[in-house]
Design a protein around this motif. Structure first.
Motif, short mmCIF file in Angstrom:
data_model
loop_
_atom_site.label_atom_id
_atom_site.label_comp_id
_atom_site.label_asym_id
_atom_site.label_seq_id
_atom_site.Cartn_x
_atom_site.Cartn_y
_atom_site.Cartn_z
N LEU A 55 0.81 -1.22 0.00
CA LEU A 55 0.00 0.00 0.00
C LEU A 55 0.85 1.27 0.00
N PHE A 56 1.87 1.30 0.85
CA PHE A 56 2.57 2.56 1.06
C PHE A 56 3.82 2.72 0.19
N LYS A 57 4.36 1.61 -0.29
CA LYS A 57 5.58 1.74 -1.10
C LYS A 57 5.31 1.48 -2.57
N ILE A 58 4.79 0.30 -2.86
CA ILE A 58 4.64 -0.08 -4.26
C ILE A 58 3.60 0.77 -4.96
N LEU A 59 2.47 1.01 -4.28
CA LEU A 59 1.41 1.75 -4.94
C LEU A 59 1.59 3.26 -4.84
N ARG A 60 2.63 3.67 -4.11
CA ARG A 60 2.81 5.11 -3.87
C ARG A 60 2.71 5.93 -5.15
N GLY A 61 3.44 5.49 -6.17
CA GLY A 61 3.45 6.24 -7.42
C GLY A 61 2.10 6.27 -8.12
N LEU A 62 1.28 5.25 -7.86
CA LEU A 62 -0.03 5.19 -8.53
C LEU A 62 -1.07 6.04 -7.82
N VAL A 63 -0.99 6.11 -6.49
CA VAL A 63 -2.02 6.85 -5.76
C VAL A 63 -1.62 8.30 -5.54
N GLN A 106 -3.84 -14.20 -14.53
CA GLN A 106 -4.56 -14.36 -15.77
C GLN A 106 -4.31 -13.23 -16.76
N ARG A 107 -4.33 -12.01 -16.20
CA ARG A 107 -4.01 -10.88 -17.06
C ARG A 107 -2.70 -10.28 -16.56
N PRO A 108 -1.87 -9.78 -17.47
CA PRO A 108 -0.59 -9.21 -17.03
C PRO A 108 -0.84 -8.10 -16.01
N ASN A 109 -0.13 -8.15 -14.89
CA ASN A 109 -0.33 -7.11 -13.87
C ASN A 109 0.98 -6.55 -13.34
N PRO A 110 1.86 -6.10 -14.24
CA PRO A 110 3.07 -5.46 -13.73
C PRO A 110 2.67 -4.16 -13.02
N PHE A 111 3.59 -3.61 -12.23
CA PHE A 111 3.32 -2.30 -11.63
C PHE A 111 3.55 -1.28 -12.75
N PRO A 112 2.47 -0.71 -13.30
CA PRO A 112 2.60 0.03 -14.56
C PRO A 112 3.44 1.30 -14.44
N HIS A 113 3.51 1.85 -13.22
CA HIS A 113 4.22 3.12 -13.02
C HIS A 113 5.69 2.92 -12.76
N MET A 114 6.09 1.65 -12.59
CA MET A 114 7.50 1.40 -12.29
C MET A 114 8.23 0.97 -13.56
N SER A 115 9.55 1.12 -13.52
CA SER A 115 10.34 0.73 -14.68
C SER A 115 10.39 -0.80 -14.79
N ILE A 116 10.83 -1.25 -15.95
CA ILE A 116 11.00 -2.69 -16.17
C ILE A 116 11.94 -3.25 -15.10
N PHE A 117 13.06 -2.54 -14.91
CA PHE A 117 14.05 -2.99 -13.93
C PHE A 117 13.43 -3.11 -12.54
N ASP A 118 12.73 -2.04 -12.12
CA ASP A 118 12.18 -2.03 -10.76
C ASP A 118 11.12 -3.10 -10.56
N ARG A 130 12.37 2.03 -18.98
CA ARG A 130 11.05 2.28 -19.55
C ARG A 130 9.96 1.80 -18.57
N LYS A 131 8.85 2.55 -18.55
CA LYS A 131 7.74 2.17 -17.67
C LYS A 131 7.11 0.86 -18.17
N ALA A 132 6.80 -0.01 -17.21
CA ALA A 132 6.25 -1.32 -17.58
C ALA A 132 4.91 -1.19 -18.29
N GLY A 133 4.16 -0.13 -17.97
CA GLY A 133 2.86 0.07 -18.61
C GLY A 133 2.96 0.30 -20.10
N ARG A 134 4.18 0.64 -20.58
CA ARG A 134 4.35 0.92 -22.01
C ARG A 134 4.60 -0.34 -22.84
N LEU A 135 4.83 -1.47 -22.17
CA LEU A 135 5.11 -2.70 -22.92
C LEU A 135 3.83 -3.29 -23.52
#
Lengths: 280, 252
Positions: free
Chosen positions: A182-190, B92-104, B145-150
């Motif tokens: 909640l506080f680290k991973i989603l930080r950038g999204l929220v 079932q559906r791809p769920n990378p953290f879209p706001h993070m980079s590929i590396f992260d 690159r942001k994962a959401g862009r893949l």
């Protein structure tokens, strides 16, 4: 000629009317306030509030510094109080929606948004000002917090709700504790949603006079002590706006200009930009 | 025998909002195999996977009964975070953290679990994982690159990389290709077969052909119960149960 449905026509007319009224109000503040601000220039932001001309003659310096500093300080302290409470309440409302506490928090927040702000003022008057036997900036901050907390909480809850469950589960499935998800991973999204809530709450709080009337008191001089009474732009507008003295009336317009065009509108514009920049 | 069984499921029952979805599942997953769970939609396949890594813990209306043993340890007695580190999952559906980079996206798991001591070690691990997921060549020049862009297929392979970066013992895959096109599906299937060398893969699929193409063992689940289980070649050539035969031929 093409026929326009009267209902559609009415919608257009009323929309223009609403927009016209808004522009009229903003225009009045601009036309009346800006010349005063330009006339006094920098000293408006540095000098103390002049005493009544009626008793003391034309003042050497004319300023709004105590009100400007007061508003900034009161609102800043209110932010320090309301952000942690509002943010955590928002997380509670969104992520632990099935608990009784979360349901209660959501109801209270929705209710507090609707409560007349003067009620927040009178409540804090009885809860803080009377027991401490004096007006203080911090009492004003607490009253403004009551107004800010529900905004921050509801915007935060919305920001967390908007994150797809699938993404939260992606974090959990990596063995990352829920709190860190909640506080680290989603930080950038929220963050955009939370920041928007904070800015809207700030804009709302900065413009409120009612909660400060019975709490923050008044001071003609700049004071940075939160336990002392303090002036504020909104209360100054209220006080001086009724005055029969021309100088005070002018200062009331100047304060309106500073409050609306230099504090509230920028906050609202930044909040819109934050959202636009982060939509994907 | 027991040491060759990495995952053992005994009398597993799962109720969601009072409704019994799994009605007593018994399964033994051999180490180093691809074990497919197939069955029509709504038969409880995904529910079963999510019981293994305890994703249901966070849902107050879900009750889990029975035993799941990973390397002989009862997963419901383990620390859930340690368990989920040992059991990777691809959704079932791809769920990378879209706001993070590929590396992260790949690095976040190992970082949170303090698996690496230096930046170089982390970089090596990320590269290793992306190579295993057949994504490295496509992204190695732009890991920021942001994962959401893949693309969807790339995102799913990123999710595979993210899961295997934790070096899990078992990889759970919940219909990992159901949201992807034919080309991406083929690549991921090839990938899964490669992964078998290092991980045990438990894959849920609603597509019997997919199970036939890639798995060593298959369990056919219907209405919350195991109808038939065994080596894939046997199930597909000599099904013992009429229902299995119908399903394999696409008649259920």
């Amino acid at each position: 000629m093409r026929k326009v449905h009267p209902g559609i026509l009415a919608i257009y007319l009323l929309s223009f009317l609403a927009l016209g009224l808004l522009l009229w109000v903003l225009g009045a503040i601009l036309v009346n306030g800006l010349p005063v601000v330009l006339h006094y220039g920098v000293q408006l932001f540095t000098a103390n509030i002049p005493p009544p001309v009626f008793f003391f003659g034309p003042p050497p310096e004319v300023g709004l510094a105590p009100a400007i500093v007061g508003t900034l300080m009161i609102v800043f302290i209110a932010l320090l109080i309301s952000f942690p409470i509002g943010f955590l309440a928002g997380v509670l409302i969104s992520e632990f929606y099935y608990t009784r506490l979360a349901k209660a928090a959501e109801h209270v927040a929705s209710l507090l948004v609707e409560v007349p702000t003067i009620a927040a003022g009178i409540a804090i008057y009885w809860l803080i000002v009377v027991p401490t036997q004096g007006f203080s900036a911090i009492a004003g901050s607490v009253a403004l917090s009551l107004i800010m907390i529900p905004y921050i909480a509801l915007y935060t809850a919305e920001a967390y709700r908007k994150v797809p469950k699938l993404i939260k589960e992606g974090g959990l499935a990596l063995g990352i504790p829920y709190s860190k998800v909640l506080f680290k991973i989603l930080r950038g999204l929220v963050a955009p949603g939370v920041i928007t809530g904070v800015l809207i709450a700030l804009a709302k709080a900065a413009g409120e006079a009612a909660p400060l009337l019975f709490t923050a008191g008044w001071s003609n001089k700049v004071s940075l002590d939160p336990f002392q009474p303090s002036a504020s732009l909104s209360v100054l507008i209220y006080k001086f706006g009724f005055s029969s003295q021309e100088l005070w009336l002018k200062l009331s317009w100047a304060a309106s200009f500073i409050l609306v065009f230099m504090i509230i509108l920028p906050l609202i514009i930044i909040s819109k930009l934050v959202v636009r920049k982060h939509e994907f | 025998m027991s040491s060759d069984i990495i995952l053992k499921i005994e009398k597993l029952k799962v109720k969601i909002s009072g409704k019994e979805i799994l009605k007593g599942i018994d399964l033994e997953v051999p180490r180093g195999s691809i074990f497919a769970i197939m069955g029509p939609s709504g038969s409880g396949k995904s529910t079963l996977l999510r019981a293994i890594n305890r994703l249901w813990d966070l849902y107050p209306d879900v009750e889990v009964e029975g035993k799941i043993l990973l390397e002989g340890r009862d997963v419901y007695q383990m620390d859930p975070h340690e368990l989920r580190k040992m059991v990777g999952m691809v959704f079932q559906r791809p769920n990378p953290f879209p706001h993070m980079s590929i590396f992260d996206n790949v690095a976040i798991g190992p970082k949170m679990h303090k698996m690496v001591k230096s930046k170089e070690e982390l970089e090596r691990l990320v590269e290793w994982s992306l190579k295993r997921a057949y994504l490295w060549d496509e992204v190695k020049d732009d890991l920021k690159r942001k994962a959401g862009r893949l693309s969807g297929g790339q995102q799913q392979r990123l999710c595979i990389a993210r899961a295997i970066a934790l070096k899990p013992k078992v990889l759970l895959m919940d219909e990992p290709t159901s949201a992807l096109d034919v080309v991406s599906t083929k690549r991921i299937e090839e990938n899964i077969v490669e992964l078998k060398k290092e991980f045990t893969v438990l894959i849920v699929t609603h597509n019997p052909q997919q199970a036939a193409r890639i798995s060593d063992y298959v369990a056919f689940i219907y209405d919350g119960k195991v109808v038939e289980v065994g080596p894939t070649s046997e199930i597909f050539t000599r099904p013992k149960h009429e229902l299995t035969e119908k399903y394999v031929l696409g008649k259920v």
